[in-house]
Design a protein around this motif. Sequence first.
Motif, PDB file in Angstrom:
ATOM      1  N   VAL A  18       5.028   3.176   4.293  1.00 13.63           N
ATOM      2  CA  VAL A  18       3.757   3.801   3.916  1.00 13.63           C
ATOM      3  C   VAL A  18       3.887   5.318   3.905  1.00 13.63           C
ATOM      4  N   ALA A  19       4.605   5.855   4.905  1.00  8.62           N
ATOM      5  CA  ALA A  19       4.743   7.309   5.011  1.00  8.62           C
ATOM      6  C   ALA A  19       5.490   7.899   3.816  1.00  8.62           C
TER       7      ALA A  19
ATOM      8  N   VAL B  33      -7.544   1.122  -1.598  1.00  8.33           N
ATOM      9  CA  VAL B  33      -8.929   1.331  -2.017  1.00  8.33           C
ATOM     10  C   VAL B  33      -9.328   0.323  -3.086  1.00  8.33           C
ATOM     11  N   VAL B  34      -8.429   0.051  -4.021  1.00  9.59           N
ATOM     12  CA  VAL B  34      -8.728  -0.917  -5.083  1.00  9.59           C
ATOM     13  C   VAL B  34      -8.950  -2.310  -4.509  1.00  9.59           C
ATOM     14  N   VAL B  35      -8.056  -2.739  -3.609  1.00 12.95           N
ATOM     15  CA  VAL B  35      -8.178  -4.079  -3.016  1.00 12.95           C
ATOM     16  C   VAL B  35      -9.447  -4.188  -2.177  1.00 12.95           C
TER      17      VAL B  35
ATOM     18  N   ILE C 204      -6.629  -2.244   6.565  1.00 12.87           N
ATOM     19  CA  ILE C 204      -7.102  -0.913   6.982  1.00 12.87           C
ATOM     20  C   ILE C 204      -6.143  -0.282   7.971  1.00 12.87           C
ATOM     21  N   ARG C 205      -5.824  -0.974   9.085  1.00 10.92           N
ATOM     22  CA  ARG C 205      -4.931  -0.389  10.090  1.00 10.92           C
ATOM     23  C   ARG C 205      -3.477  -0.371   9.630  1.00 10.92           C
ATOM     24  N   GLY C 206      -3.097  -1.306   8.755  1.00 10.37           N
ATOM     25  CA  GLY C 206      -1.710  -1.359   8.329  1.00 10.37           C
ATOM     26  C   GLY C 206      -1.387  -0.469   7.144  1.00 10.37           C
ATOM     27  N   PHE C 207      -2.389  -0.169   6.308  1.00 10.48           N
ATOM     28  CA  PHE C 207      -2.119   0.585   5.082  1.00 10.48           C
ATOM     29  C   PHE C 207      -3.029   1.809   4.928  1.00 10.48           C
ATOM     30  N   LEU C 208      -4.332   1.586   4.945  1.00 16.10           N
ATOM     31  CA  LEU C 208      -5.252   2.674   4.618  1.00 16.10           C
ATOM     32  C   LEU C 208      -5.229   3.790   5.657  1.00 16.10           C
ATOM     33  N   VAL C 209      -5.331   3.447   6.931  1.00 15.96           N
ATOM     34  CA  VAL C 209      -5.332   4.479   7.980  1.00 15.96           C
ATOM     35  C   VAL C 209      -4.004   5.236   8.020  1.00 15.96           C
TER      36      VAL C 209
ATOM     37  N   ARG D  84       0.257   6.165  -3.318  1.00 21.25           N
ATOM     38  CA  ARG D  84       0.215   4.839  -3.936  1.00 21.25           C
ATOM     39  C   ARG D  84      -0.430   3.808  -3.003  1.00 21.25           C
ATOM     40  N   VAL D  85      -0.118   3.907  -1.724  1.00 30.83           N
ATOM     41  CA  VAL D  85      -0.711   2.981  -0.748  1.00 30.83           C
ATOM     42  C   VAL D  85      -2.213   3.210  -0.641  1.00 30.83           C
ATOM     43  N   LEU D  86      -2.619   4.479  -0.631  1.00 33.05           N
ATOM     44  CA  LEU D  86      -4.045   4.796  -0.529  1.00 33.05           C
ATOM     45  C   LEU D  86      -4.812   4.235  -1.720  1.00 33.05           C
TER      46      LEU D  86
END
Length: 741
Positions: free
Chosen positions: A359-360, A371-373, A685-690, A365-367
């Motif tokens: 993610v880092a 958001v789309v999902v 949320i905790r695995g990708f968005l945050v 792209r992850v953000l």
Amino acid sequence: MTRFLGRLGGWCARRGRLVLALWVLAAVGLMGGSLVLGSPVSNDVSIPGTDAQRAHDLMKSGFGAGYDTGGTVQLLVYSPEGLLVEERRKKAVEDAIDRLRTMPHVVGVDTPYRRGGISSNLQIGLITVRMQGQDPAKLAETTQTLSKAADPARAAGLEVVAADSSTPADKEIKTGPSEIIGVVCALLVLVFAFGTLTAALVPIFTALVSVATGLGVIGLLGHVLDVPKQAGIMATMIGLGVGIDYALFLLSRHRKLLADGVPVHESVRRTVASSGGAVVFAGGTVIIALSALMLGGFPLLRTLGWITGISVVTAVLTSVTLVPALLGLLGHRINALRVPLLGRRGAAGSGWGALGAWVARRPWRVLIGSVVVLGALAAPALALKLGPLDEGYAAQDSPSRRAYELMASGFGPGSNGPMLVVAELPAPVKDAKAEPVRRLGDAVEAVDGVAHVAAAKLNGSHTAVLIQTISEYAPSDSRALDVVRAIRKIDVPGVRVHVGGEVAALADAASRMSERTPLVIGVVVLLSAMLLLFAFRAPIVAIKAALMNLVSLGAAFGALALVFSIGLGSRLVGMDPPVNSSYLQTIFFSVPIESYVPLMLFAVLFGLSMDYEVFLLTAVRQAFQRHGDNARAVAEGLGSTGRVITSAALIMVAVFVAFIAYPDPLVKTFGVGLAVAIAVDATLIRGFLVPATMVLLGRWNWWCPRWLDRVLPNLSVEGHEDDDAPAPAAEEARPVAPVGS
């Protein structure tokens, strides 16, 4: 705070037997006391200041037995093989009525052989029992007793069912197999997480003690306060979830320290000082969110909120006292009873650490993808259908559902939710044929959607009139609310018209909820953000965390709309469609959601989502303070907490899903909403968005103006300043495998 918690944890570890005995005595004593003395519950859904409440208050002003306390019970009599007016059947019904008249507190029984008391096909009759002086809290027991008294009619081959004017949400919800299923599922998750049965049993035992203590307190409170019938089940759901989760976080930290060679008592002290602080802050956010419900303007919701909070308080207290006591007693035996083939995988959290690093490297792209999902998951929430629940949504084989269907078949769907039109007259009148009373009756009868208007009834002082009205629509039909509004707009000079009854009360509740919802949401978000600000001294992180929790709520409401409002999954959660429904109706069986449920769900979910936010942010903050590399800190924080948070989330999801098996629609609604929100929160949320947002913000995550840093209280949630200190020599340190090793 961390120093105090560390000292408390160390003291409990050294005096484990005493602490264990005190908690067991408290749980057994409180639970036993509530069982012996009883756990009174209240069905009070009054909403001060509303039109429906004014109508109900006026009904207490001398309209006679049954109206002053709502003391009426209706029994439906159905003849499947002939007419009720046939001599043999009629005599059996009259014998049942004679027995009913001899029952305690019964002051009058209306025979079905009266005008409006029997259906047009002469097969369904309605016996109305008017009572006085009975205990309103024991309406269910009273109804069962009266139904039993009608056995002479049953002996003649007639079906007798008690009609219930309350909604499914009003029912006293009994605990049962769902708790056992939830606990068993949680135990399986813990065994997979720890690899040892002993370690897995510690959170289970702690949670059970916590829930028993909380339920005991709630039960005894019923003797001095109005405790809603839903309080017990809500306290059990939330108490089991957070109780197991909080103990899991502490136990994971403790086993890691033991594996690093830290002696048992010192490990317990450090665990409670660090993870215990996070537990206290996480529990505080849940309690703050539940306490904000007092601003909702709905007494039932307010009471339900703070009483449910009792289970969270007991969960926090057992986590920082009973868990350390058990860890001190068990010592290195915490890893006894190891399960073969489990708990021997690679380094704990390595998979999550790799995900954090991935993610880092691509945060934008992850953000965008996240958001789309999440937007797609939340989109169905636009179709969320709020409305009253009636017995037409009860379990297909339940007596209340059968009574509802008989009533609708014999007397029309609106008979299941009669409207009580109560009007204040400008001056006392002689009788019900007086001009203002007659004009009011004509006006009510002329309202579009009114099917039947009963004869007007004056109170003792002849200053108020009661007209029972039946609409053409079922209580859950939105058109019934239109009838209520139309009646309230009736203009008879000098007459003030009020409408009471189930439909009117729920309409007023919905209106009050819509008015107060922005206030409650604003207070919950603000106070939770402030608590995070105190904990991490980072305003951007605090604001971002509050916004992330709102995102998970959107997904939860989207799932509720898809399952209940659109009806795509209502059959899967055990909702039964009406009899004789078409094939398409059975697939898309829409179920309304009570108006207060979204607000209650918001408070509970916001608090629970903040739990995982606190634990993740704590780990990221610690990593950042060690080396100052933000992207690396995010990856390390996710790696060190990912597996624990996932296990905790799986436990909560298992507990909440188990409660979907309850026949009550209210419990199903909470089970679906809570399970989906926690699953989304712990993964997307905790695995990708945050992590993506934290990588993009860089050092701004931990920025704090100097003036703000000076005025903020020092309430550090981390407490890891001595983690790397050498272990005291007073106790031999034996390495123990960490979680999942």
